[in-house]
Write an enzyme that holds these catalytic residues in place. Sequence first.
Site, PDB file in Angstrom:
ATOM      1  N   ASP A 163     -10.925   2.220  -3.040  1.00 19.78           N
ATOM      2  CA  ASP A 163     -11.458   1.972  -1.702  1.00 19.78           C
ATOM      3  C   ASP A 163     -12.976   2.018  -1.706  1.00 19.78           C
ATOM      4  O   ASP A 163     -13.603   1.749  -0.683  1.00 19.78           O
ATOM      5  CB  ASP A 163     -10.912   3.012  -0.708  1.00 19.78           C
ATOM      6  CG  ASP A 163      -9.564   2.585  -0.160  1.00 19.78           C
ATOM      7  OD1 ASP A 163      -9.208   1.403  -0.335  1.00 19.78           O
ATOM      8  OD2 ASP A 163      -8.875   3.425   0.440  1.00 19.78           O
ATOM      9  N   ASP A 175       0.834  -1.204   0.000  1.00 23.16           N
ATOM     10  CA  ASP A 175       0.000   0.000   0.000  1.00 23.16           C
ATOM     11  C   ASP A 175       0.870   1.257   0.000  1.00 23.16           C
ATOM     12  O   ASP A 175       2.068   1.210   0.330  1.00 23.16           O
ATOM     13  CB  ASP A 175      -0.879  -0.049   1.269  1.00 23.16           C
ATOM     14  CG  ASP A 175      -2.157   0.762   1.143  1.00 23.16           C
ATOM     15  OD1 ASP A 175      -2.293   1.534   0.185  1.00 23.16           O
ATOM     16  OD2 ASP A 175      -3.022   0.617   2.030  1.00 23.16           O
TER      17      ASP A 175
HETATM   18  C1  DGJ Z   1      -5.820   1.988   1.889  1.00 25.22           C
HETATM   19  C2  DGJ Z   1      -6.240   0.746   1.162  1.00 25.22           C
HETATM   20  O1  DGJ Z   1      -6.784   1.061  -0.074  1.00 25.22           O
HETATM   21  C3  DGJ Z   1      -7.222  -0.026   2.018  1.00 25.22           C
HETATM   22  O2  DGJ Z   1      -7.686  -1.139   1.326  1.00 25.22           O
HETATM   23  C4  DGJ Z   1      -6.547  -0.404   3.310  1.00 25.22           C
HETATM   24  O3  DGJ Z   1      -5.499  -1.293   3.053  1.00 25.22           O
HETATM   25  C5  DGJ Z   1      -6.031   0.834   4.013  1.00 25.22           C
HETATM   26  N1  DGJ Z   1      -5.215   1.650   3.141  1.00 25.22           N
HETATM   27  C6  DGJ Z   1      -5.255   0.465   5.245  1.00 25.22           C
HETATM   28  O4  DGJ Z   1      -4.634   1.528   5.813  1.00 25.22           O
END
Ligand code: DGJ
Length: 743
Positions: free
Chosen positions: A549, A479
């Site tokens: 997200d 990430d």
């Molecule tokens: C952003 C990601 O897109 C989410 O799926 C998740 O992993 C969060 N970060 C966690 O901080």
Amino acid sequence: MGILYMEEEKLFKLDTPRTTYCIGLIDREGFLGHVYYGRKIENVQGASALMRVYEHPMTPETNARDRLSFLDNFPAEYSAHGVGDYRESSVRVRSALGHSAVLLTYESHEIYRGKESLAGLPATFGGENEVTTLSVTCRDRALGLRAVLSYSVFEDTDAIARSVRFFNDSDQPVFLEKAMSACLDMDDRDFDMITLHGSWARERRMDRRRVSHGKHAVSSLRGEPGHQEHPFLALLEHTATQTRGDVYGFSFVYSGNFRMQTEKNQFDSVRVTVGIEPEDFSWKLAPGESFQTPEAILVFSGEGLGGMSRAYHDLYRKHLIRSPYRNKKRPILINNWEATYFDFDEEKLLDIAREAAGLGIEMLVMDDGWFGNRFDDNRALGDWQVNEEKLKGGLKKLVDGVNALGMEFGIWFEPEMVSPDSNLYREHPDWAIAVPGRTPGLARNQYVLDISRREVRECILEQMFAVLHSANIKYVKWDMNRPLSDLGSAAAEADRQGELYHRYVLGMYEMQERLLAEFPELLLENCSGGGARFDPGMLYYSPQIWCSDDTDAIERLAIQEGTALVYPLSAMGAHVSVCPNHAVGRNTPFETRGFVALAGTFGYELDVTGLSKEDKAMVGRQTAMYHKFNDLVREGDYYRIASYGDNHLYDCFQVVSKDKKESLVFYVQVLGEPSRHSRILRLQGLCGDAIYHLYEADMQGEGRSIVKDTDREYSGQLLENGGIILERLWGDFRAKLIWLTQD
Ligand code: DGJ
């Protein structure tokens, strides 16, 4: 051989299966001009005339007194700077004497089978029977700067990969201040342009508009492509549709700052430039040093946008994604992020895994919050040691427990970041990107690590490797949750600070390369606050990228449509989540959520222990559906039938197997309407003579079969020209999945 040099005409002819690209050489002067790009032409004799060099006022040899008129109008293959071409330049320098002009002229060329890799950068690849490369060496004698323009054409895909490598052959340093990867000049043909825009949780919405005079660019200065704009641009005839018309696609294999731009000039010619964003870019080339630009991928389709998308999908699946998973079904995973956020321990995770295993889910992914004192997002990034307060007994015990349930295990990292409240930052405050004397801006309460520095990369990788070696971990989600700002590296000389953006990206690529070298079987999924780094560069390392997200099925229709314009469905991370949806508060049927996620990698992002009996039963049927159809979704051809973004009522797309023996039609009725006929939708990509039998996905049934026979059969011709009838569904957000098979 896909590339030919026609000596008499001084013309390079580059062929893909259905397209031709021609470059002309004005021999005496050494100018390289763009001649043609479009449908395949077998015989291109006489094509050089298309450069118009003998038209007033452009004749270069006989009109030296008006050299500027020539340069400002000539369709340049790689445009000059500061010498009279006043349109967008492809390259600009700051020489030892402080000058900026560059004029590169032809010196020699080479045509060879195969394609070289690009040092430190992701790039398309292919063997000697799959790709042919032309490299043209050009030089600016005043600067002692050499540039090698590379063009690779693929035998099986209508795509051309372009990049440029610069060499400083002089005895003085020279600073590259702009180094684009590709430039293309064409007459305007009533072009529209399409670019992809968005925001967090609203990525890659398509924006189509007229190409007008002046410059129109999409770009990023965020150090990553970002949610907001995307390294892709299409030029298409104003009348072009999904199935008809000429379309030129430009995609950039790079995960940092970019600029894709059109410029329509005084004579209505259009110049497209693609490359690293020149703002805040400067690269010092010491004598003998070289600089490699990332790769731009050009695609021409004479069959509308659909043809362009399919060419990119094929190219990226066959010639960019390297993962051992690229042609394999990925395990169905359940990620605990939306299920628990930071509030979990090993018992909670094992509960989820226990329930999930019984429903056919194959992997548990532990997301953010398992390390250091990471009880919320204000701390601990950089401290990659397991938090044994949360995971009592340690990571191995948890992973073994999950494995004992018959499931695999995956884990989340955010390797490029550091929290101010972390041991790493307390020990090494100078490892964060910052300008001396200025407190860098926080985003999500974190700083960006200066991974242009080897010692920083080593420290993070060492911690990651220790975690990954400590247990049976099969998957990593990588990430990145904030853009770069306050650019400054404590380790770089003043005259190399302008290199930081690019060196950061090179550092990140090197880390991913090292990770995969250490764990070659690892399934890597890239992510950046959802889909802020969903770009071709990342696909070189991970076969899938978290799309957004926003897991709401209806929002996902537009996000996944924009993404599929360039990227294969196999690359799009897509999960079923709970309702009301956490991003928009919408309630959609569980069935619809499943169909939309099936059009991507497919997985879950919810607390499966809290599901109703009916929803659990449906999870069992959805996982069976995934196994039945994933080969088709992952490897088939994608056709867009209707777009909710255009009609505001419904969405429909189709995947067809390469042998055309079967197809899946995804249909979502976003809004119900009273008093309407059923809907007739014309399908695409089928075999006209073949007879297709129709089945519908049966998500409610009790039996073992997950499809219902409709007892209907139609010819491919009828389905394409007459269409398929979709009856009105009762309610909003309802969906249907229809399977057509010749067997
Ligand atoms: C952003 C990601 O897109 C989410 O799926 C998740 O992993 C969060 N970060 C966690 O901080």
